[in-house]
Write a protein that holds these residues in place. Sequence first.
Motif, PDB file in Angstrom:
ATOM      1  N   ASN A 293      -3.746  -2.192 -12.255  1.00 41.57           N
ATOM      2  CA  ASN A 293      -4.633  -1.790 -11.160  1.00 41.57           C
ATOM      3  C   ASN A 293      -4.007  -0.679 -10.321  1.00 41.57           C
ATOM      4  OD1 ASN A 293      -6.303  -3.808 -12.100  1.00 41.57           O
ATOM      5  ND2 ASN A 293      -5.864  -5.227 -10.437  1.00 41.57           N
ATOM      6  N   LEU A 294      -2.737  -0.817  -9.987  1.00 39.98           N
ATOM      7  CA  LEU A 294      -2.058   0.202  -9.196  1.00 39.98           C
ATOM      8  C   LEU A 294      -1.956   1.517  -9.977  1.00 39.98           C
ATOM      9  CD1 LEU A 294       0.783  -2.008  -7.651  1.00 39.98           C
ATOM     10  CD2 LEU A 294      -1.305  -1.199  -6.517  1.00 39.98           C
ATOM     11  N   ARG A 295      -1.672   1.421 -11.276  1.00 40.40           N
ATOM     12  CA  ARG A 295      -1.587   2.622 -12.112  1.00 40.40           C
ATOM     13  C   ARG A 295      -2.946   3.317 -12.211  1.00 40.40           C
ATOM     14  NH1 ARG A 295       1.100   0.668 -16.193  1.00 40.40           N
ATOM     15  NH2 ARG A 295      -0.748  -0.094 -17.248  1.00 40.40           N
TER      16      ARG A 295
ATOM     17  N   CYS B 127      -8.993  -1.451  -1.223  1.00 39.38           N
ATOM     18  CA  CYS B 127      -8.055  -2.573  -1.206  1.00 39.38           C
ATOM     19  C   CYS B 127      -7.964  -3.140  -2.619  1.00 39.38           C
ATOM     20  CB  CYS B 127      -8.519  -3.635  -0.221  1.00 39.38           C
ATOM     21  SG  CYS B 127      -8.576  -3.016   1.471  1.00 39.38           S
ATOM     22  N   ILE B 128      -6.745  -3.277  -3.099  1.00 37.85           N
ATOM     23  CA  ILE B 128      -6.489  -3.681  -4.480  1.00 37.85           C
ATOM     24  C   ILE B 128      -5.874  -5.071  -4.511  1.00 37.85           C
ATOM     25  CG2 ILE B 128      -5.111  -3.150  -6.527  1.00 37.85           C
ATOM     26  CD1 ILE B 128      -5.232  -0.234  -5.748  1.00 37.85           C
ATOM     27  N   SER B 129      -6.318  -5.862  -5.466  1.00 38.14           N
ATOM     28  CA  SER B 129      -5.718  -7.178  -5.686  1.00 38.14           C
ATOM     29  C   SER B 129      -5.185  -7.235  -7.119  1.00 38.14           C
ATOM     30  CB  SER B 129      -6.755  -8.284  -5.468  1.00 38.14           C
ATOM     31  OG  SER B 129      -7.656  -8.329  -6.549  1.00 38.14           O
ATOM     32  N   GLU B 130      -4.679  -8.395  -7.488  1.00 41.66           N
ATOM     33  CA  GLU B 130      -4.191  -8.594  -8.854  1.00 41.66           C
ATOM     34  C   GLU B 130      -5.295  -9.081  -9.789  1.00 41.66           C
ATOM     35  OE1 GLU B 130      -2.353 -13.048  -8.218  1.00 41.66           O
ATOM     36  OE2 GLU B 130      -1.093 -11.322  -7.801  1.00 41.66           O
ATOM     37  N   GLU B 131      -6.505  -9.129  -9.289  1.00 44.03           N
ATOM     38  CA  GLU B 131      -7.648  -9.550 -10.090  1.00 44.03           C
ATOM     39  C   GLU B 131      -8.103  -8.422 -11.019  1.00 44.03           C
ATOM     40  OE1 GLU B 131      -8.932 -12.630  -9.934  1.00 44.03           O
ATOM     41  OE2 GLU B 131      -7.572 -13.220  -8.318  1.00 44.03           O
ATOM     42  N   ALA B 132      -8.611  -8.775 -12.173  1.00 45.33           N
ATOM     43  CA  ALA B 132      -9.123  -7.779 -13.113  1.00 45.33           C
ATOM     44  C   ALA B 132     -10.305  -7.017 -12.515  1.00 45.33           C
ATOM     45  CB  ALA B 132      -9.528  -8.450 -14.424  1.00 45.33           C
ATOM     46  N   GLN B 133     -11.101  -7.664 -11.666  1.00 46.84           N
ATOM     47  CA  GLN B 133     -12.262  -7.000 -11.060  1.00 46.84           C
ATOM     48  C   GLN B 133     -11.857  -5.846 -10.151  1.00 46.84           C
ATOM     49  OE1 GLN B 133     -14.415  -9.912  -8.736  1.00 46.84           O
ATOM     50  NE2 GLN B 133     -13.609  -9.104  -6.839  1.00 46.84           N
ATOM     51  N   SER B 134     -10.599  -5.779  -9.743  1.00 45.11           N
ATOM     52  CA  SER B 134     -10.141  -4.655  -8.921  1.00 45.11           C
ATOM     53  C   SER B 134     -10.311  -3.330  -9.646  1.00 45.11           C
ATOM     54  CB  SER B 134      -8.673  -4.828  -8.525  1.00 45.11           C
ATOM     55  OG  SER B 134      -8.561  -5.488  -7.293  1.00 45.11           O
ATOM     56  N   GLN B 135     -10.271  -3.346 -10.967  1.00 45.13           N
ATOM     57  CA  GLN B 135     -10.451  -2.093 -11.710  1.00 45.13           C
ATOM     58  C   GLN B 135     -11.829  -1.501 -11.415  1.00 45.13           C
ATOM     59  OE1 GLN B 135      -8.785  -1.309 -15.370  1.00 45.13           O
ATOM     60  NE2 GLN B 135      -6.857  -1.871 -14.416  1.00 45.13           N
ATOM     61  N   ALA B 136     -12.859  -2.334 -11.374  1.00 48.95           N
ATOM     62  CA  ALA B 136     -14.207  -1.847 -11.064  1.00 48.95           C
ATOM     63  C   ALA B 136     -14.269  -1.338  -9.626  1.00 48.95           C
ATOM     64  CB  ALA B 136     -15.241  -2.953 -11.285  1.00 48.95           C
ATOM     65  N   VAL B 137     -13.585  -2.005  -8.719  1.00 50.57           N
ATOM     66  CA  VAL B 137     -13.562  -1.595  -7.313  1.00 50.57           C
ATOM     67  C   VAL B 137     -12.871  -0.244  -7.172  1.00 50.57           C
ATOM     68  CG1 VAL B 137     -12.766  -2.222  -4.993  1.00 50.57           C
ATOM     69  CG2 VAL B 137     -13.620  -4.004  -6.545  1.00 50.57           C
ATOM     70  N   ILE B 138     -11.762  -0.070  -7.867  1.00 51.48           N
ATOM     71  CA  ILE B 138     -11.015   1.189  -7.821  1.00 51.48           C
ATOM     72  C   ILE B 138     -11.867   2.324  -8.377  1.00 51.48           C
ATOM     73  CG2 ILE B 138      -9.013   2.428  -8.739  1.00 51.48           C
ATOM     74  CD1 ILE B 138      -7.648  -0.460  -8.793  1.00 51.48           C
ATOM     75  N   ARG B 139     -12.513   2.093  -9.504  1.00 49.19           N
ATOM     76  CA  ARG B 139     -13.361   3.140 -10.105  1.00 49.19           C
ATOM     77  C   ARG B 139     -14.530   3.502  -9.179  1.00 49.19           C
ATOM     78  NH1 ARG B 139     -11.806   0.406 -14.993  1.00 49.19           N
ATOM     79  NH2 ARG B 139     -10.716   1.915 -16.326  1.00 49.19           N
TER      80      ARG B 139
ATOM     81  N   LEU C  95      -6.368   7.902 -10.832  1.00 48.34           N
ATOM     82  CA  LEU C  95      -7.617   8.432 -10.274  1.00 48.34           C
ATOM     83  C   LEU C  95      -7.382   9.219  -8.982  1.00 48.34           C
ATOM     84  CD1 LEU C  95     -10.015   5.456 -11.047  1.00 48.34           C
ATOM     85  CD2 LEU C  95      -9.850   7.657 -12.231  1.00 48.34           C
ATOM     86  N   GLY C  96      -6.117   9.464  -8.668  1.00 47.20           N
ATOM     87  CA  GLY C  96      -5.790  10.341  -7.547  1.00 47.20           C
ATOM     88  C   GLY C  96      -5.527   9.667  -6.223  1.00 47.20           C
ATOM     89  N   ALA C  97      -5.453   8.348  -6.197  1.00 48.97           N
ATOM     90  CA  ALA C  97      -5.215   7.645  -4.932  1.00 48.97           C
ATOM     91  C   ALA C  97      -3.740   7.693  -4.551  1.00 48.97           C
ATOM     92  CB  ALA C  97      -5.664   6.191  -5.040  1.00 48.97           C
ATOM     93  N   HIS C  98      -3.499   7.698  -3.258  1.00 43.08           N
ATOM     94  CA  HIS C  98      -2.159   7.527  -2.713  1.00 43.08           C
ATOM     95  C   HIS C  98      -1.988   6.015  -2.567  1.00 43.08           C
ATOM     96  CE1 HIS C  98      -1.937  11.793  -1.821  1.00 43.08           C
ATOM     97  NE2 HIS C  98      -3.174  11.684  -1.350  1.00 43.08           N
ATOM     98  N   VAL C  99      -1.102   5.420  -3.351  1.00 48.70           N
ATOM     99  CA  VAL C  99      -0.980   3.966  -3.433  1.00 48.70           C
ATOM    100  C   VAL C  99       0.151   3.465  -2.536  1.00 48.70           C
ATOM    101  CG1 VAL C  99      -0.493   2.027  -4.982  1.00 48.70           C
ATOM    102  CG2 VAL C  99      -1.898   3.947  -5.777  1.00 48.70           C
ATOM    103  N   THR C 100      -0.148   2.399  -1.800  1.00 45.21           N
ATOM    104  CA  THR C 100       0.836   1.755  -0.929  1.00 45.21           C
ATOM    105  C   THR C 100       0.779   0.249  -1.155  1.00 45.21           C
ATOM    106  OG1 THR C 100       0.532   3.461   0.757  1.00 45.21           O
ATOM    107  CG2 THR C 100       1.570   1.409   1.473  1.00 45.21           C
TER     108      THR C 100
ATOM    109  N   LEU D 145      -7.140   6.532  -0.592  1.00 46.99           N
ATOM    110  CA  LEU D 145      -5.936   5.756  -0.352  1.00 46.99           C
ATOM    111  C   LEU D 145      -6.153   4.373  -0.960  1.00 46.99           C
ATOM    112  CD1 LEU D 145      -5.530   6.592   3.448  1.00 46.99           C
ATOM    113  CD2 LEU D 145      -4.521   7.798   1.513  1.00 46.99           C
ATOM    114  N   ALA D 146      -5.131   3.815  -1.574  1.00 48.48           N
ATOM    115  CA  ALA D 146      -5.226   2.480  -2.162  1.00 48.48           C
ATOM    116  C   ALA D 146      -4.140   1.612  -1.545  1.00 48.48           C
ATOM    117  CB  ALA D 146      -5.063   2.551  -3.672  1.00 48.48           C
ATOM    118  N   LEU D 147      -4.494   0.372  -1.222  1.00 46.17           N
ATOM    119  CA  LEU D 147      -3.560  -0.527  -0.552  1.00 46.17           C
ATOM    120  C   LEU D 147      -3.599  -1.903  -1.193  1.00 46.17           C
ATOM    121  CD1 LEU D 147      -1.636  -1.045   1.889  1.00 46.17           C
ATOM    122  CD2 LEU D 147      -3.687  -1.718   3.178  1.00 46.17           C
ATOM    123  N   HIS D 148      -2.415  -2.436  -1.441  1.00 44.13           N
ATOM    124  CA  HIS D 148      -2.282  -3.824  -1.874  1.00 44.13           C
ATOM    125  C   HIS D 148      -1.383  -4.517  -0.861  1.00 44.13           C
ATOM    126  CE1 HIS D 148      -1.800  -7.388  -4.302  1.00 44.13           C
ATOM    127  NE2 HIS D 148      -0.496  -7.260  -4.225  1.00 44.13           N
TER     128      HIS D 148
END
Length: 149
Positions: free
Chosen positions: A64-66, A14-26, A71-76, A40-43
């Motif tokens: 964050n979405l980019r 789950c992705i937010s607009e917070e900078a910390q989302s980058q660490a979560v995505i990684r 990193l290979g996620a299917h973003v929605t 899969l990535a979702l906002h």
Amino acid sequence: MTDQRSAPVRILVCISEEAQSQAVIRYAARVGVELGAELLALHVEPPGAATRRPARAAQQLERNLRLARDLGAHVTVIDSHRVVDSILRYAHEHGVQRIIVGKPRPRTWRHWISGDIVTRLLRDTDIPIEVAPLSSGAPRETKRGEEAL
């Protein structure tokens, strides 16, 4: 002879607009690689939020979405006022076996009454919920002590 392979493990970050989302995505991408899982990535955001979002937050969300895509996620991206319901509906529709989220920061008094997103996810689903660490290392919490899939 039929193919007996099972469906791939699916992890939802789950992705937010917070900078910390980058660490979560990684973190989610590393877990996905370790498990050979599909990422899969979702906002989820309220309808119209994109037009009210400050420029800095909009740029961070786009980064964050980019990153998730890179990193290979299917973003929605889903427009909805019901964030937890939308996450869970998406997870069930896509056969997700684990949801990875970042540690939320309470922003309003409503969080104290109804619970933050993580608390509500933990309460409302049997899918394992993992709170990604802000730095490298083990996850901070996993639903009901469940281990990796």
